[in-house]
Each structure stands twice: as C-alpha cells, then as structure tokens.
Design an enzyme around this catalytic site. Structure first.
Site, PDB file in Angstrom:
ATOM      1  N   ASP A  17     -48.219  47.737 -12.249  1.00 59.17           N
ATOM      2  CA  ASP A  17     -48.312  48.223 -10.863  1.00 59.17           C
ATOM      3  C   ASP A  17     -47.402  47.458  -9.928  1.00 59.17           C
ATOM      4  O   ASP A  17     -47.010  47.957  -8.878  1.00 59.17           O
ATOM      5  CB  ASP A  17     -49.756  48.168 -10.374  1.00 59.17           C
ATOM      6  CG  ASP A  17     -50.578  49.236 -11.076  1.00 59.17           C
ATOM      7  OD1 ASP A  17     -51.013  48.993 -12.216  1.00 59.17           O
ATOM      8  OD2 ASP A  17     -50.724  50.339 -10.514  1.00 59.17           O
TER       9      ASP A  17
ATOM     10  N   ASN B  62     -51.353  44.573 -13.411  1.00 61.92           N
ATOM     11  CA  ASN B  62     -51.696  45.863 -14.019  1.00 61.92           C
ATOM     12  C   ASN B  62     -53.222  45.993 -14.019  1.00 61.92           C
ATOM     13  O   ASN B  62     -53.936  45.082 -13.585  1.00 61.92           O
ATOM     14  CB  ASN B  62     -51.116  45.957 -15.443  1.00 61.92           C
ATOM     15  CG  ASN B  62     -51.229  47.371 -15.991  1.00 61.92           C
ATOM     16  OD1 ASN B  62     -50.772  48.319 -15.348  1.00 61.92           O
ATOM     17  ND2 ASN B  62     -51.844  47.539 -17.145  1.00 61.92           N
TER      18      ASN B  62
HETATM   19  O1  MRU Z   1     -56.079  52.173 -10.659  1.00 60.75           O
HETATM   20  P1  MRU Z   1     -55.057  53.013 -11.382  1.00 60.75           P
HETATM   21  O2  MRU Z   1     -55.662  53.971 -12.358  1.00 60.75           O
HETATM   22  O3  MRU Z   1     -54.083  53.666 -10.430  1.00 60.75           O
HETATM   23  O4  MRU Z   1     -54.230  51.929 -12.216  1.00 60.75           O
HETATM   24  C1  MRU Z   1     -53.166  52.374 -12.988  1.00 60.75           C
HETATM   25  C2  MRU Z   1     -52.596  51.325 -13.845  1.00 60.75           C
HETATM   26  O5  MRU Z   1     -52.937  50.167 -13.780  1.00 60.75           O
HETATM   27  C3  MRU Z   1     -51.473  51.745 -14.728  1.00 60.75           C
HETATM   28  O6  MRU Z   1     -51.485  51.019 -15.915  1.00 60.75           O
HETATM   29  C4  MRU Z   1     -50.142  51.505 -13.985  1.00 60.75           C
HETATM   30  O7  MRU Z   1     -50.177  52.118 -12.727  1.00 60.75           O
HETATM   31  C5  MRU Z   1     -48.994  52.031 -14.738  1.00 60.75           C
HETATM   32  S1  MRU Z   1     -49.004  53.798 -14.798  1.00 60.75           S
HETATM   33  C6  MRU Z   1     -47.580  54.338 -15.477  1.00 60.75           C
END
Ligand code: MRU
Length: 349
Positions: free
Chosen positions: A236, A246
C-alpha cells in the site's frame, strides 16, 4: 467486467461491490465525488491501485456534476474533490498519487470549463487503462520468479479486484499459471475483513488455479515444515528504503518466512512508492472500526463478550531486511533497496 468502469453516456462510475462477494455479485454506481469517497471508506472498492483510479474518476464526477461553467470555479471544485478523496483512507499512497496526477495533467486545460471537463475524464480513463497494462508488465517480471510446482502463500487480495483488472501479486501467480507452470496457492484468510478467504479464493476459483484457504495463524506451520517455496503479497506504500506497508499480518508472515529461509516478494506498481518518506515508521497506519474484529460470529453466535474492546490497525510495516525482492513494472528490485529502488521509479510519461 473490470473492477471499475466508466459509463460515458451517463457520466457515472460503476464498481463491483467487494463487501458482499462471493455471496453476491452486485454493482454500485457512484455519481459524485462524495459517493466515491464513501465507497473507498466503506471498502466497496479496496486495494491500493483500485482506490487510486477510483479517486481519479471521483474527480471527474465532481466536475461533471458541478453547476457552474466558470473555469476558475471548476478548478476550485477539482481541488476540493481531490482533497476529499485523498483523505478517504490514509495508508495507500496511490490515492494522493492519483489526485496529484489528475491535477497536473488537467493544468493545460485550466482556462476553459469545457476543456477541463473533457480532460479530467480522459486522464481518469487513461489511468485506468495504464493500470491494467502496468499490472501485466509487473506479472511478466514476477512470473519468472515462480518455478513449476511451487506452493505459494498469498496474503490479502491483490488480484483483479484490488486493481482495475488483472492484479499485482495475484497477477504474478495468474501469469505463471497461464504460462503452464503448476502452482498451488495457500490463501491466508486475512482477518478481520477476510479479503483472502472471500476475494482471493473467489478469483482463484474463476482462474481454475488450485488453492487451499488457511487461517492466518497456520502460515508458520506450513513454512517451517518445508511445504512453501515462496511468499507473495502486495503493498500500500513503499518507502525510499524499501520498507513495505501492506495488509495487517504481512509482517508476521514475512518474519516466519524469513526465519525459514523462504523468499518473500512484495509486488506493486511504482505509483505505490513514496520516495518522500525515508522509512516505514513514517507511514500513517489506518485504524478501523473495532467492530470489524469484535463482530466475528462462530456457530451463529458473537464470539466476544459484549463489553470487549479491540484494536484494529488495517496495515503493518514489513522492514526491508525481511524482503527478498520488490516486483515492479520496471523489473525486480533487489537489496540494497535504498540504493536500487529510486532507479526503478520513473516519472509518469
Ligand atoms: O484494506 P485493503 O483491502 O484495501 O488492503 C489491500 C491490501 O493491503 C493489498 O494487499 C494492497 O493494496 C495491494 S493490492 C494490489
């Protein structure tokens, strides 16, 4: 369909509702920047690249709905919508990246209301298409890391649903599978929102890639007993030294993998890199509603005492020394990341 689509006739964004998959496949329509910010906050749409492109479309929605034909007023509206959307979730830098890119690429059209409205839609559409293309490039590099017969632990959801289409870490696995390599995926269920058990499992079923769901606390067992060859997850926000924020649980997974000499790869587009931050301790970590943890039911009953309290950080930081490589659309980055990573981050064309 793509995770997000633009309806040019009605000037609306249509997204897959990720809160209710796999039980139901339904779409949600966003008509305003406010709708879009709420869809990002409540995780109708989630995943760093997908929320970035949603924010770009959200800015287009703001201009299409604005009741003014003054170019100056429209520009102010674009900035207002950008700030609203950037604030929707704090950890994934793709939100701020997308908003800044829309503002920069709309600058030349600033003098005319009609040109500005046209340009903001064109930029958002281009970003959506680029996301799919970038994911395929990432996946081609990443698939080279996978050997025939590998068993891979994957955390959260990084597939088509987390992006506009195709995916990042899951895209790598999908590419290896399409190249004819036999892969088996152990899908971390990813408490508390279960993006793995719900979304990644749903995607793998569709791609006919063999998988088994494991609860997050089982990963150490499979890693220590030699049943796993690689760990793949997304990102992220990645700082200049290669620390990776992440989905919560990535850090524990990386620790267990590192301790058992299993390679760990984080996979992301360079729009997820934040070179302005020196290290991962500087990344803002979103803390979500404790009810996401407390609301769990078992055999039809709420698990936790009625007065229980909970903590709910949505992300954690994996320090760079636990990572074997970082997979981007410009190639695989190896340590020392602080030296190599900036060379892989090229300014947008
Ligand atoms: O809270 P989320 O579901 O938005 O978190 C998503 C993640 O942590 C993913 O692993 C990250 O965004 C990479 S998506 C290609």
């Amino acid at each position: 369909m793509r995770t997000l689509e633009w309806n040019a006739e009605s000037g609306e964004m249509i997204m897959i509702d990720q809160r209710i998959l796999p039980a139901r496949f339904e779409r949600v329509i966003c008509r305003t920047a406010e709708d879009t910010a709420e869809a990002i906050r409540n995780m109708t749409v989630r995943g760093a690249p997908a929320i970035g492109v949603s924010a770009a479309y959200g800015m287009a929605l703001a201009l299409l709905r604005a009741r003014t034909d003054s170019a100056d007023a429209l520009w102010a509206e674009l900035e207002r919508a950008g700030a609203l959307l950037t604030a929707a979730r704090p950890t994934a830098v793709n939100l701020a990246w997308a908003v800044q890119r829309v503002l920069a690429e709309c600058q030349p059209a600033r003098g005319s209301a009609a040109a500005l409205r046209e340009q903001v839609v064109a930029v958002a559409e281009r970003m959506a298409d680029e996301d799919v293309e970038v994911n395929r490039r990432i996946s081609t590099f990443g698939a080279e890391l996978i050997q025939d017969g590998d068993t891979i632990i994957h955390h959260c959801n990084t597939g088509a649903l987390a992006t506009v289409d195709w995916g990042t870490a899951l895209g790598v696995i999908r590419m290896a599978h399409e190249q004819g390599k036999r892969v088996h995926v152990l899908v971390d269920e990813t408490r508390p929102r279960l993006q793995g058990a719900r979304l990644t499992a749903w995607e793998l079923s569709q791609y006919r890639i063999p998988y088994e769901i494991i609860s997050d606390n089982m990963a150490g067992h499979f890693l220590r007993s030699g049943q796993v060859q690689k760990v793949f997850f997304g990102a992220d926000r990645v700082t200049a030294n290669g620390d990776v924020a992440n989905k919560i649980g990535s850090y524990m997974l990386a620790l267990a993998a590192h301790s058992n000499h299993v390679p760990v790869y984080s996979v992301f587009p360079t729009s997820t890199v934040d070179l302005s931050l020196a290290h991962g301790d500087l990344i803002p970590i979103e803390e979500r509603d404790p009810m996401e943890v407390l609301g769990l039911e078992f055999e039809g009953q709420r698990v936790t005492p009625a007065d229980a309290q909970a903590r709910n950080p949505a992300f954690d930081v994996t320090p760079n020394h636990l990572l074997t490589g970082l997979v981007t659309e410009n190639g695989v980055v190896y340590p020392p990341f602080v030296e190599h990573l900036p060379r892989f981050v090229r300014p947008a064309a």
